[in-house]
Structures are given as C-alpha cells and as structure tokens.
Design a protein around this motif. Structure first.
Motif, PDB file in Angstrom:
ATOM      1  N   PHE A   1      23.457 -45.105  18.313  1.00  0.00           N
ATOM      2  CA  PHE A   1      24.673 -45.496  19.025  1.00  0.00           C
ATOM      3  C   PHE A   1      24.376 -46.626  20.011  1.00  0.00           C
ATOM      4  CE2 PHE A   1      27.166 -45.068  22.954  1.00  0.00           C
ATOM      5  CZ  PHE A   1      28.424 -45.401  22.458  1.00  0.00           C
ATOM      6  N   ILE A   2      23.266 -46.513  20.722  1.00  0.00           N
ATOM      7  CA  ILE A   2      22.892 -47.556  21.680  1.00  0.00           C
ATOM      8  C   ILE A   2      22.739 -48.895  20.966  1.00  0.00           C
ATOM      9  CG2 ILE A   2      21.016 -48.385  23.163  1.00  0.00           C
ATOM     10  CD1 ILE A   2      20.573 -45.457  24.002  1.00  0.00           C
ATOM     11  N   GLN A   3      22.063 -48.869  19.829  1.00  0.00           N
ATOM     12  CA  GLN A   3      21.869 -50.110  19.083  1.00  0.00           C
ATOM     13  C   GLN A   3      23.204 -50.735  18.691  1.00  0.00           C
ATOM     14  OE1 GLN A   3      18.922 -50.484  15.775  1.00  0.00           O
ATOM     15  NE2 GLN A   3      20.733 -50.803  14.517  1.00  0.00           N
ATOM     16  N   ARG A   4      24.061 -49.939  18.095  1.00  0.00           N
ATOM     17  CA  ARG A   4      25.357 -50.447  17.645  1.00  0.00           C
ATOM     18  C   ARG A   4      26.202 -50.925  18.823  1.00  0.00           C
ATOM     19  NH1 ARG A   4      28.152 -45.920  14.290  1.00  0.00           N
ATOM     20  NH2 ARG A   4      29.611 -47.618  13.816  1.00  0.00           N
ATOM     21  N   ALA A   5      26.168 -50.155  19.904  1.00  0.00           N
ATOM     22  CA  ALA A   5      26.982 -50.494  21.073  1.00  0.00           C
ATOM     23  C   ALA A   5      26.485 -51.777  21.740  1.00  0.00           C
ATOM     24  CB  ALA A   5      26.964 -49.337  22.068  1.00  0.00           C
ATOM     25  N   CYS A   6      25.170 -51.934  21.837  1.00  0.00           N
ATOM     26  CA  CYS A   6      24.612 -53.135  22.468  1.00  0.00           C
ATOM     27  C   CYS A   6      24.891 -54.381  21.635  1.00  0.00           C
ATOM     28  CB  CYS A   6      23.111 -52.972  22.685  1.00  0.00           C
ATOM     29  SG  CYS A   6      22.680 -51.815  24.008  1.00  0.00           S
ATOM     30  N   LEU A   7      24.886 -54.230  20.322  1.00  0.00           N
ATOM     31  CA  LEU A   7      25.228 -55.362  19.462  1.00  0.00           C
ATOM     32  C   LEU A   7      26.710 -55.696  19.583  1.00  0.00           C
ATOM     33  CD1 LEU A   7      23.122 -54.516  16.275  1.00  0.00           C
ATOM     34  CD2 LEU A   7      22.716 -56.364  17.911  1.00  0.00           C
ATOM     35  N   ARG A   8      27.519 -54.684  19.822  1.00  0.00           N
ATOM     36  CA  ARG A   8      28.963 -54.889  20.010  1.00  0.00           C
ATOM     37  C   ARG A   8      29.237 -55.524  21.365  1.00  0.00           C
ATOM     38  NH1 ARG A   8      33.588 -55.701  20.953  1.00  0.00           N
ATOM     39  NH2 ARG A   8      35.432 -54.459  20.445  1.00  0.00           N
ATOM     40  N   ASP A   9      28.544 -55.032  22.397  1.00  0.00           N
ATOM     41  CA  ASP A   9      28.737 -55.534  23.755  1.00  0.00           C
ATOM     42  C   ASP A   9      27.425 -55.383  24.530  1.00  0.00           C
ATOM     43  OD1 ASP A   9      29.514 -56.268  26.266  1.00  0.00           O
ATOM     44  OD2 ASP A   9      30.850 -54.560  26.615  1.00  0.00           O
ATOM     45  N   PRO A  10      26.671 -56.454  24.716  1.00  0.00           N
ATOM     46  CA  PRO A  10      25.379 -56.381  25.402  1.00  0.00           C
ATOM     47  C   PRO A  10      25.446 -55.777  26.805  1.00  0.00           C
ATOM     48  CG  PRO A  10      25.599 -58.484  24.282  1.00  0.00           C
ATOM     49  CD  PRO A  10      26.939 -57.820  24.209  1.00  0.00           C
ATOM     50  N   GLU A  11      26.632 -55.763  27.408  1.00  0.00           N
ATOM     51  CA  GLU A  11      26.777 -55.165  28.738  1.00  0.00           C
ATOM     52  C   GLU A  11      26.387 -53.687  28.730  1.00  0.00           C
ATOM     53  OE1 GLU A  11      27.775 -56.424  31.735  1.00  0.00           O
ATOM     54  OE2 GLU A  11      27.974 -58.477  30.995  1.00  0.00           O
ATOM     55  N   VAL A  12      26.493 -53.051  27.566  1.00  0.00           N
ATOM     56  CA  VAL A  12      26.136 -51.636  27.438  1.00  0.00           C
ATOM     57  C   VAL A  12      24.671 -51.411  27.793  1.00  0.00           C
ATOM     58  CG1 VAL A  12      25.867 -49.738  25.774  1.00  0.00           C
ATOM     59  CG2 VAL A  12      27.922 -51.160  25.731  1.00  0.00           C
ATOM     60  N   THR A  13      23.857 -52.436  27.620  1.00  0.00           N
ATOM     61  CA  THR A  13      22.425 -52.316  27.901  1.00  0.00           C
ATOM     62  C   THR A  13      22.176 -51.853  29.331  1.00  0.00           C
ATOM     63  OG1 THR A  13      22.135 -54.212  26.419  1.00  0.00           O
ATOM     64  CG2 THR A  13      20.197 -53.473  27.632  1.00  0.00           C
ATOM     65  N   LYS A  14      23.046 -52.246  30.243  1.00  0.00           N
ATOM     66  CA  LYS A  14      22.881 -51.845  31.645  1.00  0.00           C
ATOM     67  C   LYS A  14      22.854 -50.328  31.783  1.00  0.00           C
ATOM     68  CE  LYS A  14      25.389 -55.873  33.527  1.00  0.00           C
ATOM     69  NZ  LYS A  14      26.586 -56.296  34.296  1.00  0.00           N
ATOM     70  N   LYS A  15      23.666 -49.650  30.973  1.00  0.00           N
ATOM     71  CA  LYS A  15      23.741 -48.191  31.047  1.00  0.00           C
ATOM     72  C   LYS A  15      22.729 -47.513  30.122  1.00  0.00           C
ATOM     73  CE  LYS A  15      28.667 -48.097  32.244  1.00  0.00           C
ATOM     74  NZ  LYS A  15      30.018 -47.595  31.877  1.00  0.00           N
ATOM     75  N   ALA A  16      22.340 -48.211  29.064  1.00  0.00           N
ATOM     76  CA  ALA A  16      21.517 -47.580  28.026  1.00  0.00           C
ATOM     77  C   ALA A  16      20.017 -47.744  28.216  1.00  0.00           C
ATOM     78  CB  ALA A  16      21.916 -48.135  26.659  1.00  0.00           C
ATOM     79  N   ILE A  17      19.606 -48.707  29.021  1.00  0.00           N
ATOM     80  CA  ILE A  17      18.179 -49.013  29.128  1.00  0.00           C
ATOM     81  C   ILE A  17      17.369 -47.812  29.617  1.00  0.00           C
ATOM     82  CG2 ILE A  17      18.425 -49.960  31.464  1.00  0.00           C
ATOM     83  CD1 ILE A  17      16.016 -51.161  28.689  1.00  0.00           C
ATOM     84  N   THR A  18      17.929 -47.023  30.522  1.00  0.00           N
ATOM     85  CA  THR A  18      17.218 -45.850  31.038  1.00  0.00           C
ATOM     86  C   THR A  18      16.980 -44.828  29.931  1.00  0.00           C
ATOM     87  OG1 THR A  18      18.197 -46.153  33.225  1.00  0.00           O
ATOM     88  CG2 THR A  18      17.272 -43.992  32.742  1.00  0.00           C
TER      89      THR A  18
END
Length: 226
Positions: A80-97
């Motif tokens: 999900f993180i992979q797909r979400a980050c490709l959809r919107d890189p802003e998600v990385t802020k929440k997913a990196i942890t």
C-alpha cells in the motif's frame, strides 16, 4: 445512440466506502477476508480518489494495520505504501517511519526475510519519484526532513548488500542500481526501477491476497531462505 457514462461518486460517498472497508477489515477474523477488504480500500483510495485528499485522510488508518501479527498483512501495508507514494509522494511523510520499522523487524519473526525484501522492493520502485519530489519541495521543511529520513533508510538498506539471505542481497543490488540510474545525469523516469514491477502483493508477481515465496526480478529470482 449515446454511450452511457457512469456517474462519478462524490467524495463523501467514496469516503464512506473506504471507512466501511477499513472497519470491516479490523473486525474480520479471517486473514484472507481482511486482506480482501484492505485491497478494496486501497483500490478506492488510489484509483477512485481523483483529488488524493482521501488518500491523505485515510493513510494513517491503513498504516495502523502494520501492527497486525500476520506477515501477509505487513506485506500488504508495504504494498500500500508503494502504491500510495507513487500516487502521491506526499504520503512518504507519513509512511517513512513504517518502512524504517519494518526494515528493522526481528529476524526471528516468521516471514521476516520476505518483509525486509518487500520493503527494499518498495523503496526501489518509489525512489525515482521520491527524489524528484524532494527536489521540487526543497523549500518545504517537512519534505526535507522526510528526505533525510529516507536517506538514512537508504543507507540501512545498502548495508544489507552482504546479507546472508540471497533474496535480500539480490533486491539490495537492484536498489543500488536504481539509485545510480536515478541520480545519473539525464532525464529521470518514474519507472526507472523497471527491473521490478510495481505490485500490490508481497511478490512482484502478485497472487492477490497472499505473499508468494519468490520475487521475480530482472536477472534472476530472489528465493527466500526462511
């Protein structure tokens, strides 16, 4: 005869569908049922939410499933993180942890090598788009902190290049290759990590709800040694 065009759902209706799927996923006792519901929620957020606002709103609720003890659920969260980050890189802020925590998972945990490998594959696939996003957002302090955290994660992944697990070594080498390509002069493509497919499961050939025991990579297969 005019072609019928299905009306686009309004944001409130889409949000209700996502909320219902997440709630039912929490309540589902069967792992396969839980995965199916989570996949439904992910598909709605990534494919049906044109604004990406709902993806941002529900992202943390989706990431919470990483605490589930089943390794297949943890694999799903990485997917999900992979797909979400490709959809919107802003998600990385929440997913990196979450990515960092899963890379440090106890090696005795059932399926640990598959989870670690899946994290590396996800980072490989999102790296080209994340580096471009970081450059575009260089004046954004949160984006800068996120990129710094991702750089630390990158260093930790590269330390696995001599890992005892052959599959982990293979995907780490592919990650290194992607870094070189993404940071080389010339146009950078979002699919520069084309050695690995963008997937929705634990392996590059998605089986739907499970985690296959083998990832298919360019140049060879990465077999888990559990």
């Amino acid at each position: 005869m005019d072609k019928f065009v299905e009306p686009i759902e309004d944001t409130a209706t889409v949000a209700e569908r996502v909320s219902k799927a997440i709630k039912e996923a929490h309540e589902a006792a069967n792992v396969d049922d839980k995965l199916k519901l989570l996949e439904d929620a992910a598909d709605i957020l990534i494919n049906n939410d044109q604004s990406a606002h709902l993806l941002d709103s529900f992202c943390e609720e989706m990431l919470e499933f990483v605490d589930n003890p089943q390794f297949t659920i943890k694999c799903f969260v990485v997917s999900f993180i992979q797909r979400a980050c490709l959809r919107d890189p802003e998600v990385t802020k929440k997913a990196i942890t979450t990515l960092s925590a899963l890379l440090s998972i106890d090696r005795q945990y059932p399926g640990a090598s598959r989870i670690i490998r899946r994290v590396i594959i996800a980072c490989t696939n999102i790296y080209p788009s994340i580096i471009q996003w970081a450059v575009r957002k260089k004046t954004d302090l949160e984006a800068g902190a996120c990129w710094e955290a991702f750089s630390i994660l990158k260093g930790r992944i590269l330390q696995l290049i001599d890992n005892d697990n052959e599959g982990v070594r293979t995907v780490t080498l592919k990650f290194l290759e992607t870094i070189v390509l993404a940071q080389s002069p010339g146009p950078v493509r979002d699919d520069a990590a084309s050695g690995m497919d963008t997937v929705t499961g634990c392996a590059t050939q998605d089986t739907g709800t499970g985690c296959a025991s083998q990832d298919t990579l360019t140049g060879g297969a990465a077999q888990d040694t559990l």
